[in-house]
Every structure is written in C-alpha cells, then in structure tokens.
Motif scaffolding. Sequence first.
Motif, PDB file in Angstrom:
ATOM      1  N   ARG A 141     -10.078  36.809  -3.959  1.00 45.66           N
ATOM      2  CA  ARG A 141     -10.195  37.361  -2.598  1.00 45.66           C
ATOM      3  C   ARG A 141      -9.162  38.349  -2.399  1.00 45.66           C
ATOM      4  O   ARG A 141      -8.129  38.250  -2.939  1.00 45.66           O
ATOM      5  CB  ARG A 141     -10.179  36.144  -1.645  1.00 45.66           C
ATOM      6  N   ARG A 196      -3.603  31.294   5.994  1.00 50.03           N
ATOM      7  CA  ARG A 196      -2.463  30.256   6.014  1.00 50.03           C
ATOM      8  C   ARG A 196      -1.747  30.387   7.259  1.00 50.03           C
ATOM      9  O   ARG A 196      -0.853  29.376   7.430  1.00 50.03           O
ATOM     10  CB  ARG A 196      -1.635  30.260   4.609  1.00 50.03           C
ATOM     11  N   LEU A 233     -11.232  14.762   7.440  1.00 57.36           N
ATOM     12  CA  LEU A 233     -12.397  15.559   7.104  1.00 57.36           C
ATOM     13  C   LEU A 233     -13.572  15.128   7.188  1.00 57.36           C
ATOM     14  O   LEU A 233     -14.033  14.034   7.210  1.00 57.36           O
ATOM     15  CB  LEU A 233     -12.199  15.769   5.305  1.00 57.36           C
ATOM     16  N   PRO A 247      -1.995  22.611   4.411  1.00 49.05           N
ATOM     17  CA  PRO A 247      -2.338  23.711   3.687  1.00 49.05           C
ATOM     18  C   PRO A 247      -1.600  24.988   4.338  1.00 49.05           C
ATOM     19  O   PRO A 247      -2.038  26.166   4.799  1.00 49.05           O
ATOM     20  CB  PRO A 247      -3.814  23.930   4.091  1.00 49.05           C
ATOM     21  N   ARG A 284       2.868  26.062   0.417  1.00 51.13           N
ATOM     22  CA  ARG A 284       2.124  25.514  -0.790  1.00 51.13           C
ATOM     23  C   ARG A 284       1.393  26.772  -1.245  1.00 51.13           C
ATOM     24  O   ARG A 284       1.351  26.811  -2.570  1.00 51.13           O
ATOM     25  CB  ARG A 284       1.068  24.489  -0.484  1.00 51.13           C
ATOM     26  N   PRO A 320      -8.811  27.257   2.371  1.00 50.60           N
ATOM     27  CA  PRO A 320      -7.989  27.467   1.419  1.00 50.60           C
ATOM     28  C   PRO A 320      -6.799  26.502   1.112  1.00 50.60           C
ATOM     29  O   PRO A 320      -6.245  26.349   2.350  1.00 50.60           O
ATOM     30  CB  PRO A 320      -7.702  28.869   1.424  1.00 50.60           C
ATOM     31  N   GLY A 321      -6.485  25.962   0.078  1.00 50.00           N
ATOM     32  CA  GLY A 321      -5.210  25.078   0.073  1.00 50.00           C
ATOM     33  C   GLY A 321      -5.592  23.714   0.562  1.00 50.00           C
ATOM     34  O   GLY A 321      -4.741  22.959   0.803  1.00 50.00           O
ATOM     35  N   ASP A 322      -6.694  23.426   1.102  1.00 49.76           N
ATOM     36  CA  ASP A 322      -6.881  22.040   1.590  1.00 49.76           C
ATOM     37  C   ASP A 322      -8.247  21.471   1.056  1.00 49.76           C
ATOM     38  O   ASP A 322      -8.292  20.169   0.544  1.00 49.76           O
ATOM     39  CB  ASP A 322      -6.999  22.226   3.069  1.00 49.76           C
ATOM     40  N   HIS A 323      -9.387  22.157   1.568  1.00 45.49           N
ATOM     41  CA  HIS A 323     -10.784  21.524   1.128  1.00 45.49           C
ATOM     42  C   HIS A 323     -12.068  22.122   0.802  1.00 45.49           C
ATOM     43  O   HIS A 323     -11.906  23.616   1.415  1.00 45.49           O
ATOM     44  CB  HIS A 323     -11.068  20.265   2.060  1.00 45.49           C
ATOM     45  N   LYS A 370     -11.091  17.590  -1.932  1.00 48.76           N
ATOM     46  CA  LYS A 370      -9.992  17.477  -1.051  1.00 48.76           C
ATOM     47  C   LYS A 370      -8.634  17.873  -2.211  1.00 48.76           C
ATOM     48  O   LYS A 370      -8.720  17.170  -3.289  1.00 48.76           O
ATOM     49  CB  LYS A 370      -9.579  16.249  -0.146  1.00 48.76           C
ATOM     50  N   TYR A 371      -8.004  18.816  -1.883  1.00 44.15           N
ATOM     51  CA  TYR A 371      -6.853  19.118  -2.764  1.00 44.15           C
ATOM     52  C   TYR A 371      -5.533  18.410  -2.294  1.00 44.15           C
ATOM     53  O   TYR A 371      -5.062  18.614  -1.111  1.00 44.15           O
ATOM     54  CB  TYR A 371      -6.665  20.653  -2.624  1.00 44.15           C
TER      55      TYR A 371
END
Lengths: 317, 573
Positions: A86, A95, A171, A267, A271, B242-245, B267-268
């Motif tokens: 990307r 982020r 989630l 996230p 990271r 991104p970076g999550d799930h 999930k990361y």
Amino acid sequence: MTAYFLRRLRQSVVLLILVTIVAFGLMHLAPGGPEAVYALSPGMRAEDLQRIRASFGLDQPLPVQYVKWAAGMLTGDWGRSYRDSRPVRDVIFDRIPATLELTVTALAIAIVVGVSLGVLGALRQRSLPDYLATIGAMVALSVPTFWFGLMVIFVFAERLGWIPSGGRETLGADFSLADRLHHLIAPALVLGLVLVATWSRYTRASMIEVVNQDYIRTARAKGLGERRVIWGHAFRNAAGPLVTLAGLQIPFLFSGALVTESVFTWPGMGRLFVDSLGYRDYPVLMGVLVVTALLVIGSNLAADLLVAVVDPRIRFR
Amino acid sequence: MIRHHDDVMRLADQVRAGRLSRREFFARAVAAGFSLTMASSFLAPGRASAAPTRSLARQAEPKKGGQVIVGFSQEPTVFNPLKSTLEVDRGVQYSLFDSLWRIDDKGALIPNLATELPSVENGGIGKDGLSYTFKLRNDAKWHDGQPFTAKDVLFSHAAIMNPDFAAGNRIGHDKITDISAPDDHTVTMKLSEAYAPFLIVWMDTYLIPEHLLKDVKDLNTADFNSIAPVGTGPFKWVERAPGDHITVAANPDYHGEGPYLDKIIFKYVPDLTVFFTQFKTGEIDATGIQGITADNYAEAKTLQGKTIYNAPSPFVEFIYMNFGKPVFQDKAVREAMYAGMDKQNIIDKVYYGLPAPSETYLPEASWAFDPDLPAQKFDVEQAKQTLDAAGWKPGADGIREKDGVKLSFTTSTTAGNKVREQAQQYLQQTWKEAGIDMQINNMPAAVIWGDYYNKSQYDTVMIGLNAGLGADPDGTTRFGSNYIPAQGGGGQNTMQYKNPDLDKLLDAGAKELDQAKRKEIYFKVQQVLRDDLAYLPIFHYVTIEGTKEGLQEYKPSVFVVSNQWNTNVWSWA
C-alpha cells in the motif's frame, strides 16, 4: 523575529536532508533485506528471491535508489510498503488515530497528575508526600514498561478480569465509547505513569526555583491569597520549562510508544515501526523517520518560539 | 484413497459403538493398506471426524452462525495468494480463495474448483505424464458474482510466470510449455518433462480472478493484494485494520460445503505472553500461528473450556552445515558432530519432551517418510574416536586440528529465539567435550535469512523448515547439485551439498508418476542423506494449538502451512 524564524527554518531543511541521507544509507547498508522473510518457504528458489528484490527496486545502485525516493517524496509520492504494497502515506496515516488516542490520553494523565505532584512537592519540600512522590517517580522511571505492562495484564485482566488484556476494541462488536475507554485505560495508565515521573520532577524543580524568588514573598506580603500566589504568580513563571517539555513531547505523540503498544496489542505507530524494522520495509521506515524528524525539528522550533511568548525574559535577536 | 478412508472410518465408528473389536479393526485397516499408526489415529478420541467432503462423525447438521477470532503472532499483510505463500498470509488466504483441489488432513487431494482429480485412468493425465486436462466446475462464482471459468486458471498461471510480477514462487509452473482452454470449463496443458509433484503444485496454486485483474497496470501494487482481495472461497473480504485485525464474512453463494460461521476475525497479537493470556481470557478463540509455546503446554492442558491440540507439524529442526567450508567436507567431522549431539536432552530439557527425534527431512505423516532410518546415538566417546581415527588431534587448548586447520566454526540462528539459544548451548557444551569448538553467532531474522543464508555465508545454521515441496517429498531444489545459489544455480541448496548419486535419485523421484515406485525412490533418497549426513536432523516440530471448547472441525494438518485450511466446515457446537 521573522529573520530569526527564517534562519532557523533554513537550518532545519538542511538538517532534514542530511538526516534522510544518513538514515537511508545506514538502513540499506545494514545486512539483511525484505526477501529474507520468504527464504524458508517451500518451493522458494534463489531466482524467486532475486525477482522479489528486483520488484522492490533493490537491484539498483544505492544512490539511484535514494534519488528516486527523494524525488518521490518531493512530489508527494512516499513510495509503497514492501509488506503490503500500500502507499506509505496511507500506511502511516492509518496509524495516527490509534496512536493519538493512546498518547494524548497518556500525556493528559501525566500532565494533570505530574504537575499536581510537582507543585505539591515544591511547596511541601522534604515532607512525607514529597518523599513519596519522589520515590514513586524514581520507581516509575526505573520499572521496565514491558514488565509493568505484563503485570497489569496478569493482575487486572487475567486474575481479576476487570479489563481486557489488549486491543483497542472488542472485535466483532459494534462501536461503543465505553468499550473503547475500557480498552484504553490500562495502556494509557501504564504509558502515562512513566511520563508522570518526568512531569513531576520537572515541575518540582522549576517551582522550587520560583517559590524562593523575592516577588513571591512580595505577593504574599501584599496579602494575596495562597492560591493566587501559587497558580497566578509562581506557576506561571515556572511554566516556561514545562512548555519546552511539552514541545519536546509532540513527536512522541505521533511516534507512539513501542513497548506499551506491543504489550497491549495496540495498533499504533510504535508497532508499525517495529514490524517494519523486522521486515526491512525501507519505504515505511523512511516515511516514519521523515515524519518523526519533521515533528522533532518543528516542535523544537515551536517550543523555542513559544517560550519567548510565555517568558518575558527571553528576546530574539 | 478417499473411499478407503471412509471405509476405515466406518469401521472406527463400529469400534466406538462396541460392534467391532479393536484387534479386528486393526487387522482390517492394515489389510486395506494403512499403517498401524495411521489406523490408530482413526480411533483416537477427537480425531475421528471425516474428510471435509463427508461428515460421518458428525451427529447432526452443523449449527450455523457465530464468529471465531483467530489469533496470529505475526501480521498477515498480503492477500494475493500468488504473491505471498507465507504461513501467516496463507492463514487468511485459505478462507478467501480456492484452488482446483484441496488437500485434507490425511494427505488426500479432494476436488474443489475442479470436478475431478486428473489421473491416467480418467484421462486427465497423459500416459507419458506430459499432458494434463483439468475439468472445472461450472457453478463456482467469484465474490463479486462473476462466474469462475478456465480463463481465470490461464490468467493465474500467466501471472505467476509474468517476469514483472513478484510471484511467491514458480515451481512447477515453469515446466508448463503450453496451456489453453478449449472451453470455459476445461484447461489443457503440456509439460516440458514429467513432473510428479504437479498436482501438488496446483493444489497450492490459489486462483485469482481474470476479469478484475487483467487491466491492472502493476499486479505487484494492486489494491487486490492488500485491501480488496476477491476470491471464490467460503468467506468474503470485509476489512483490515492494519496492525490489528482482518475480518472476513460468510460467502452465502459458496459452491462447496459451508460456511457455517458468520465471520472470522484474524487478530494480530505480537507478544507471545499476551497471546497466551488472550487465549486464556477468551479474547481469542483459536491460537493460529504460532500457537502455544512448549513452556505453556502443561498449563494449557489444565485450562477449563479449552481444547488443546498437540499435532505434528511438517517442519524439521536441523543443523545445516556449509559444504563450501572444507571442514565439513570431512565425513568424520559430520559424524562426530552428530554423535556429539545430545538430542534427547535438547528435546526433553528445552522442548519439554514434546517433539519426536528426527532422522530425515520429511514429516512422519508423509507417505514417503522412511521410519527405518538408523537412530542417532549420543556418544561423546564415539565422536572422539571418529575424530582421532580421521587425524583430528586435540591441540593445546583442547580444540582438535588437522593439517593446521582448527575444528572450530560458528552456529547461527534467529536472534531472540530463546528456545533455540538454549539448544545451541547444549550443542556447544557436548561438542566441546569432543574437542569441537562451536561459537554462537545469532542475528536478526532479516539478516540471517537474507544473503547470509541464501548466499551460503554461514558455517552452520540451526534451521527449522519443511525441506520437501510442501506436501510433496521432492527435495530437488534443496539438495540437488545444480541448485546451489552461491554457485550460480537457482534453487535453495545453500548447504552447497553435492552428491551425484542423490541427484540421480531426486531426478528419478520427480519424474516417476507411480506413487509406490516413488516411495521406494524417496526411501533411498532419505537413506543416502542420512548415511552421508548431508544435514544433522534434530527433531520433528509439533504444533500446539488451542481452541475454545466447541469449535468443530478444527483440524491441524501437516499438509498445509496454516491450520485455517478448512474454515468452510468450522462451526460452533
């Protein structure tokens, strides 16, 4: 003031260019590369790895790669991530919300708690609360964040079940502010604690210097209330170094918190940087670096200018 | 094969129902061509369920609905199945995409986007093994509703061979000289030479849609790869944070069985301690890569409301020696190193006794696995004698030397891998007793598995991999003389191992289409490698994974790289 500003700006641009050259060089000259992650896959052959390298443009000479990258940056093209192909700008901007959510909360906690403790410490020097605050600050600064974070998770998530053990939201559930706050509280407190220490030490030192000044005694002699003396006179003058400190922490707001984010599965930008480093995702690393460098240089400049506004003793030449 | 399986499973059901004795069951199973281990696996509790196409063991129709959160300790980032074949990416791709046939947990190929498995008998494979005809289903649809056709197969192959596209690998596809589609549901092709793993190659070739990608300027950077994959699989793409799930949702128009779940969230969770904690607290329902670490196995087994799987993995842990360094060309040195390896202690003390010792590069579940290779014996005295006899005499510092060359080298592996670091220390210690000096020289993954490994710059590496070709035992590119990258050959023989006898065997094995004959060849291959000690095998990895109790059809398999291969039949009890 304008002349001073322009001179500083010129220096900053040169500095930024130098930073990118050094960073780009170091990054590429360090051994290893993004193809390493594929090396052990079944059926992988040397020529496949070469093709992957070539698709990233890594088969070209380093100066050519740098010029291409720099030219791209100038036209707003930050390149593409090696990891997920990307655009780097999207990868980084994605982020920012999560990063700010964590860092701003942590910093807010740190300022409120840190400044209060610092002022208290300065006014009641060598009292029990002062000693406790000082010891607390030393402990908070010395405790490794990853250990502290894991302990918080172990006690409050695993044993007591009060908080989730990581992540930004539940989630698969719909958005809920309460749920977000529930996830935010532990990482923000862990991250904030380290900052509390810094803030309380700075505030205490700065306040001690100010409360012993003559004009404070004069203010008290005038018969001003203690609250106005402290917050209206003393703290306003002690705030100078704190503004600088706040300015210096702006880059941190965006660069995130590497360890806290990893432990709490957050996230954020920290990271992203670690993951990109492990993968040798050069375009993303360079993107993060440029953003951070811009913020460091910019916020230093801003802090210098702001101090002059806050503190009447400083003048530009 | 499948029919056999079903028969044995029916017998196993009878044993469980008490209508058949275990002895009778084993006698019949062995008569049907199953090994005792395989047969007993049918009887093992919790292992009794059927192949994905049939559901003998299932009591009722699976319940619909619900979601599963799968944890990964690495982040999946590439969803174009032709671009990345990494375990963690495959973990997501398996749910989104299909190939012509899938491989089940017993190693059987089951038609998926094809209507039948090509064979010489059904005319799908020419007698010479050079021509193939694939028959495709006519009821499969891409997630955008467009029909799946032969054009997509041709396009996927062309993409793999496109010189500008960074395809994950081209193995097998580079042997196709001619490919065409006589009609929308038939694909025919010719090969430059007979190639036994060809069906396995297509099993692992997940297909991408021609209609969406034919006009894309650069397939390397298409949105398809990262944020908008479209497949034919049981689940459709929803989103990636991104970076999550990553979230995928049920594809109601799926051509095969299922899906039963509403959605799956990958999930990361980068920190392995937190990873296990999240499994315990129920924040993740299933531990995907890299599962539960060995040191947590004992605790995991005691957890309430969780099912723990301790299953073989296709990976073998090795010491690779670089034959480009003269020391390792002396067989006595390799023998002494192997005899000086305290395998059992490493397995027991470092890996909690979970993995089984290995003598070969193939997983025990492979049909070509040779169970009769001589077992290594830890014997430092033997190591000393071997070295003495070969003229390696201890020097003043206790380190052996011969003709002025010291028996001293480095062993490298991924820095930060605590478990391997401990194993290295065991090796260092016992080798030292034999007068072999080993220095530990670990480095970050991106460094060691870059040029250092690929261009054979190492002395020895401690490495865990599947040296076969995925589910196929072909090891040509790993051990063949013509596949040494440091000497200009393609391939991945970074050990720089050369053995003309082995080359002949590998070549014969890759061309032989009769599986029984192939098996004989690969037995010889393994014997040669074991006898010559081309590498020092240590153990067969195990995968320890867990799910929340009640997740049905979660089946670890050594034939895939990630255990999310059959999410279409997953359901909650």
